[in-house]
Motif scaffolding. Sequence first.
Motif, PDB file in Angstrom:
ATOM      1  N   ILE A 320       0.859  -1.199   0.000  1.00 40.60           N
ATOM      2  CA  ILE A 320       0.000   0.000   0.000  1.00 40.60           C
ATOM      3  C   ILE A 320       0.892   1.246   0.000  1.00 40.60           C
ATOM      4  O   ILE A 320       1.828   1.333   0.805  1.00 40.60           O
ATOM      5  CB  ILE A 320      -0.868   0.044   1.284  1.00 40.60           C
ATOM      6  N   MET A 321       0.594   2.207  -0.862  1.00 44.19           N
ATOM      7  CA  MET A 321       1.367   3.454  -0.856  1.00 44.19           C
ATOM      8  C   MET A 321       0.901   4.347   0.300  1.00 44.19           C
ATOM      9  O   MET A 321      -0.278   4.310   0.680  1.00 44.19           O
ATOM     10  CB  MET A 321       1.196   4.208  -2.186  1.00 44.19           C
ATOM     11  N   PRO A 322       1.846   5.175   0.837  1.00 49.36           N
ATOM     12  CA  PRO A 322       1.526   5.969   2.031  1.00 49.36           C
ATOM     13  C   PRO A 322       0.383   6.967   1.838  1.00 49.36           C
ATOM     14  O   PRO A 322      -0.272   7.333   2.806  1.00 49.36           O
ATOM     15  CB  PRO A 322       2.826   6.724   2.322  1.00 49.36           C
ATOM     16  N   ASP A 323       0.124   7.407   0.598  1.00 50.54           N
ATOM     17  CA  ASP A 323      -0.923   8.423   0.420  1.00 50.54           C
ATOM     18  C   ASP A 323      -2.250   7.840  -0.085  1.00 50.54           C
ATOM     19  O   ASP A 323      -3.128   8.582  -0.521  1.00 50.54           O
ATOM     20  CB  ASP A 323      -0.426   9.556  -0.508  1.00 50.54           C
ATOM     21  N   ILE A 324      -2.401   6.544  -0.040  1.00 45.18           N
ATOM     22  CA  ILE A 324      -3.705   5.948  -0.385  1.00 45.18           C
ATOM     23  C   ILE A 324      -4.674   6.249   0.761  1.00 45.18           C
ATOM     24  O   ILE A 324      -4.335   6.075   1.931  1.00 45.18           O
ATOM     25  CB  ILE A 324      -3.563   4.417  -0.630  1.00 45.18           C
ATOM     26  N   PRO A 325      -5.896   6.726   0.424  1.00 46.38           N
ATOM     27  CA  PRO A 325      -6.847   7.054   1.501  1.00 46.38           C
ATOM     28  C   PRO A 325      -7.212   5.822   2.335  1.00 46.38           C
ATOM     29  O   PRO A 325      -7.551   4.764   1.773  1.00 46.38           O
ATOM     30  CB  PRO A 325      -8.082   7.575   0.749  1.00 46.38           C
ATOM     31  N   PHE A 326      -7.136   5.993   3.640  1.00 46.53           N
ATOM     32  CA  PHE A 326      -7.463   4.903   4.566  1.00 46.53           C
ATOM     33  C   PHE A 326      -8.849   4.320   4.275  1.00 46.53           C
ATOM     34  O   PHE A 326      -9.044   3.105   4.274  1.00 46.53           O
ATOM     35  CB  PHE A 326      -7.393   5.425   6.013  1.00 46.53           C
ATOM     36  N   GLU A 327      -9.822   5.220   4.008  1.00 43.18           N
ATOM     37  CA  GLU A 327     -11.204   4.781   3.777  1.00 43.18           C
ATOM     38  C   GLU A 327     -11.300   3.801   2.615  1.00 43.18           C
ATOM     39  O   GLU A 327     -12.132   2.895   2.614  1.00 43.18           O
ATOM     40  CB  GLU A 327     -12.101   6.005   3.478  1.00 43.18           C
ATOM     41  N   ASN A 328     -10.449   4.020   1.602  1.00 38.36           N
ATOM     42  CA  ASN A 328     -10.482   3.138   0.432  1.00 38.36           C
ATOM     43  C   ASN A 328      -9.931   1.758   0.770  1.00 38.36           C
ATOM     44  O   ASN A 328     -10.432   0.743   0.280  1.00 38.36           O
ATOM     45  CB  ASN A 328      -9.667   3.753  -0.719  1.00 38.36           C
ATOM     46  N   VAL A 329      -8.900   1.727   1.617  1.00 33.70           N
ATOM     47  CA  VAL A 329      -8.328   0.436   2.013  1.00 33.70           C
ATOM     48  C   VAL A 329      -9.370  -0.333   2.828  1.00 33.70           C
ATOM     49  O   VAL A 329      -9.607  -1.527   2.603  1.00 33.70           O
ATOM     50  CB  VAL A 329      -7.028   0.632   2.833  1.00 33.70           C
ATOM     51  N   LYS A 330     -10.020   0.393   3.728  1.00 30.05           N
ATOM     52  CA  LYS A 330     -11.050  -0.230   4.571  1.00 30.05           C
ATOM     53  C   LYS A 330     -12.203  -0.754   3.694  1.00 30.05           C
ATOM     54  O   LYS A 330     -12.708  -1.865   3.896  1.00 30.05           O
ATOM     55  CB  LYS A 330     -11.569   0.805   5.583  1.00 30.05           C
ATOM     56  N   TYR A 331     -12.560   0.051   2.712  1.00 24.26           N
ATOM     57  CA  TYR A 331     -13.642  -0.359   1.812  1.00 24.26           C
ATOM     58  C   TYR A 331     -13.255  -1.631   1.045  1.00 24.26           C
ATOM     59  O   TYR A 331     -14.066  -2.564   0.914  1.00 24.26           O
ATOM     60  CB  TYR A 331     -13.962   0.784   0.836  1.00 24.26           C
ATOM     61  N   ALA A 332     -12.021  -1.696   0.575  1.00 23.89           N
ATOM     62  CA  ALA A 332     -11.570  -2.879  -0.179  1.00 23.89           C
ATOM     63  C   ALA A 332     -11.688  -4.140   0.685  1.00 23.89           C
ATOM     64  O   ALA A 332     -12.134  -5.197   0.218  1.00 23.89           O
ATOM     65  CB  ALA A 332     -10.131  -2.677  -0.651  1.00 23.89           C
ATOM     66  N   VAL A 333     -11.322  -4.025   1.962  1.00 21.34           N
ATOM     67  CA  VAL A 333     -11.419  -5.182   2.869  1.00 21.34           C
ATOM     68  C   VAL A 333     -12.888  -5.605   3.003  1.00 21.34           C
ATOM     69  O   VAL A 333     -13.210  -6.801   2.948  1.00 21.34           O
ATOM     70  CB  VAL A 333     -10.795  -4.873   4.251  1.00 21.34           C
ATOM     71  N   GLU A 334     -13.780  -4.606   3.123  1.00 17.48           N
ATOM     72  CA  GLU A 334     -15.221  -4.930   3.229  1.00 17.48           C
ATOM     73  C   GLU A 334     -15.731  -5.627   1.977  1.00 17.48           C
ATOM     74  O   GLU A 334     -16.502  -6.588   2.063  1.00 17.48           O
ATOM     75  CB  GLU A 334     -16.049  -3.648   3.437  1.00 17.48           C
ATOM     76  N   VAL A 335     -15.297  -5.135   0.817  1.00 15.47           N
ATOM     77  CA  VAL A 335     -15.733  -5.757  -0.446  1.00 15.47           C
ATOM     78  C   VAL A 335     -15.318  -7.232  -0.461  1.00 15.47           C
ATOM     79  O   VAL A 335     -16.111  -8.111  -0.809  1.00 15.47           O
ATOM     80  CB  VAL A 335     -15.154  -4.998  -1.671  1.00 15.47           C
TER      81      VAL A 335
END
Length: 341
Positions: A320-335
């Motif tokens: 994961i790159m440092p400037d990827i939005p946290f919310e998007n990472v969390k969303y990907a896990v939910e998906v």
Amino acid sequence: MQQSLFIKAAFSQPTERPPVWMMRQAGRFMKEYWEIKNKYSFLEMCKTPEIAADVTLLPVNLLGIDAAILFSDILVTAEAMGGKLSFEQGVGPRFSNPIQNQQDINALETDVKHRLQYVADAIQVIQQRLNGSIPLIGFAGAPFTVMSYLVEAGSSKDFKKTKLFIHNHPTLAHQLLQKIADVTVDYLNLQIEAGVNALQIFDSWAIALCWDDYQTFSHPYISQIIAKLNRKNIPIISFCKGSSVFAPLMAEAQPDVISVDWNADLRNIKQQLPQNIAVQGNLDPHILYADKKVIKERIHRLFDRMKDQNGFIFNLGHGIMPDIPFENVKYAVEVVKNYTF
Ligand code: CP3
């Protein structure tokens, strides 16, 4: 633990959905990471078991991933051998005593397990806190990738010094790689003794190598390491950037899982491999910058390709790159967690 989604998928057993974890899941894209990082240096964080455990658990608690990965770095082996390592903000890792000649190689120590005890201590603290909820992945760098940092004195764009070293001084390169491999075997066996549930070997910069050089300067050392691990029921994951090309050779080293970069069609790679080798991957991490509907569509597209395949762990093609939005990472896990095969 053998019943966890992650371990089942790693051993190519059927699972109701793919397990999910992400490389660099405990890092700078999280404000909670910065709250800790602002108080300590990176190496202090790695070397203080309670802090390493706190950071390891951030994505467990904030993202709900299916496996934790030890918070540490691939370069701690090189440091234990005598490399003078520092991490500077915006610069990355630096060695102030790079390896240039026979004398430098002779000076590197290999009986260094005691200097890495802090990692075993961190593993014990993490396992107490995880309390059997999800597996813990330990890791080490592959000898070629670790060597590249020692020779270049840090990160590199073109690996010019490392390539010159292996091409003009192959005997020295093999001596250095063997020393790193010996330390890595001891280090990974120490992690097994301390209680990790899986291990990943990171050969991030194999992508710089042509086929012959990968075959000569990377592959034999990874094979050697895997053969010397006290594996028990612990799956071994082999990651490299370049796996789209090197997967058939990586399979010869007999890992349980091959972690695939984002260039390849994962299904094609899986079908080229022996049935008992699982795959991990391989979403392009840049997708996590995109709109949520794109993230969902791309994860579903990958899963639809892998639907009828046992032995599939969802991950990114690299960290994961440092400037990827946290919310998007969390969303990907939910998906991932809402998908059923
Ligand atoms: O995945 C995880 O969350 C576990 C922790 C982990 C780190 N490094 C933490 C880290 C792991 C598994 C690594 C492995 C690692 N380290 C690799 C292989 C994986 C890969 O990404 O290819 C490599 C090549 C390294 C070497 C390294 N360490 C580099 C190049 C850097 C600088 C990165 C940069 O972009 O500046 C590091 C530092 C590092 N390792 C950080 C973290 C969280 C950042 C430290 C900071 O906060 O400044």
